[in-house]
Write an enzyme that holds these catalytic residues in place. Structure first.
Site, PDB file in Angstrom:
ATOM      1  N   GLY A 118      33.601  54.703  57.361  1.00 21.38           N
ATOM      2  CA  GLY A 118      34.421  55.779  57.166  1.00 21.38           C
ATOM      3  C   GLY A 118      36.083  55.649  57.354  1.00 21.38           C
ATOM      4  CG  HIS A 160      29.747  41.273  58.433  1.00 20.70           C
ATOM      5  ND1 HIS A 160      30.514  42.632  57.831  1.00 20.70           N
ATOM      6  CD2 HIS A 160      30.839  40.401  58.824  1.00 20.70           C
ATOM      7  CE1 HIS A 160      31.760  42.373  58.352  1.00 20.70           C
ATOM      8  NE2 HIS A 160      31.863  40.842  58.688  1.00 20.70           N
ATOM      9  N   GLY A 211      34.825  47.003  61.962  1.00 18.43           N
ATOM     10  CA  GLY A 211      34.188  47.792  63.208  1.00 18.43           C
ATOM     11  C   GLY A 211      33.680  49.008  63.060  1.00 18.43           C
ATOM     12  CG  HIS A 248      26.260  44.589  54.771  1.00 22.25           C
ATOM     13  ND1 HIS A 248      26.809  43.187  54.287  1.00 22.25           N
ATOM     14  CD2 HIS A 248      27.096  44.868  55.694  1.00 22.25           C
ATOM     15  CE1 HIS A 248      27.925  42.949  54.966  1.00 22.25           C
ATOM     16  NE2 HIS A 248      28.148  43.782  55.760  1.00 22.25           N
ATOM     17  CG  ASP A 307      28.239  45.705  59.090  1.00 21.38           C
ATOM     18  OD1 ASP A 307      28.739  44.569  58.601  1.00 21.38           O
ATOM     19  OD2 ASP A 307      28.019  46.802  58.335  1.00 21.38           O
ATOM     20  CG  ASP A 326      31.886  45.360  54.220  1.00 19.91           C
ATOM     21  OD1 ASP A 326      31.557  46.655  53.870  1.00 19.91           O
ATOM     22  OD2 ASP A 326      31.654  44.590  55.117  1.00 19.91           O
ATOM     23  N   GLY A 327      33.845  47.875  52.281  1.00 19.32           N
ATOM     24  CA  GLY A 327      34.823  48.866  53.172  1.00 19.32           C
ATOM     25  C   GLY A 327      35.339  49.900  52.101  1.00 19.32           C
ATOM     26  N   GLY A 376      28.327  52.194  51.966  1.00 21.81           N
ATOM     27  CA  GLY A 376      28.129  52.954  53.105  1.00 21.81           C
ATOM     28  C   GLY A 376      28.147  54.452  53.198  1.00 21.81           C
ATOM     29  CB  SER A 392      26.657  49.560  55.034  1.00 20.75           C
ATOM     30  OG  SER A 392      27.162  49.312  56.437  1.00 20.75           O
TER      31      SER A 392
END
Length: 220
Positions: free
Chosen positions: A147, A66, A144, A33, A35, A175-176, A197, A8
């Site tokens: 973390g 993305h 958005g 990736h 964003d 993702d996340g 990330g 990310s």
């Protein structure tokens, strides 16, 4: 066990982005990736067209773009014109009046079409688009910001997608808030790839190659 790891890049050190890309590439990252946020679809601004263009020129590895933007079809060719066949473009179905039109533009450009599903988006609401796309990016956090905390109810959605992915010919990506325990649990179930990330990859004070090797050596 084979699974993909993608970095990310909104979490990278922008003081020396070229070195970040080189170090990740040498560390055997599978893809980058990107964003893209417009401050409207999500309450944040992140990467932009120039960031994407720079990374595309700095690596031969695939890009996963993305698009967290309103009405991506209005500007989709700005992105497609700076990508290469085989790169992936994800859109959020809620962000477009006719998402299938945008996805068709991605397909016509030789890219891999994908949709990103927010935690509050049901599988049922995007079911027909699953016949078009090749990748489904499941957001385990609200989009958005990096973390954030994992939302546990997303696991049931992933299970539902995994049960129909072969019949409808798509792959599932995470993702996340991607931690080692999530990879240990969901890679064996069939999740194809994971976006890394700040939870696992960035800001750890260790070489990226060492971190990525350790992830691939997890005991399943």
């Amino acid at each position: 066990m084979q699974f993909e790891l993608t970095a990310s890049m909104m979490c990278a050190n922008y003081g020396n982005l070229e070195k970040e890309v080189r170090d990740l590439e040498e560390g055997n990252i599978d893809s980058f990736h990107i964003d893209i946020m417009d401050g409207r679809y999500v309450p944040n601004f992140a990467m932009g067209l120039h960031d994407m263009r720079f990374i595309a020129g700095a690596t031969k590895k695939p890009l996963d773009v993305h698009l967290m933007v309103e009405h991506p079809n209005n500007h989709i060719h700005l992105f497609l014109d700076n990508l290469r066949p085989g790169d992936t473009v994800y859109i959020h179905p809620e962000a477009e009046y006719h998402p299938s039109t945008t996805l068709q533009a991605v397909i016509d450009a030789g890219m891999i079409p994908g949709i990103a599903i927010n935690p509050g988006t049901s599988v049922e609401s995007v079911f027909e688009m699953l016949r078009i796309v090749k990748k489904v990016l499941v957001m385990s956090v609200n989009p958005g910001n990096a973390g954030q905390m994992y939302l546990p109810y997303v696991g049931k959605k992933i299970t539902k997608l995994l049960s129909i992915k072969e019949d409808m010919d798509f792959e599932v990506y995470w993702d996340g808030a991607c931690s080692a325990d999530k990879i240990l649990e969901y890679a064996p179930k069939g999740v194809k790839g994971f976006v890394l990330g700040t939870t696992l990859l960035f800001g750890k004070g260790r070489p990226y190659g060492e971190i990525l090797a350790n992830i691939h050596q997890l005991k399943f």
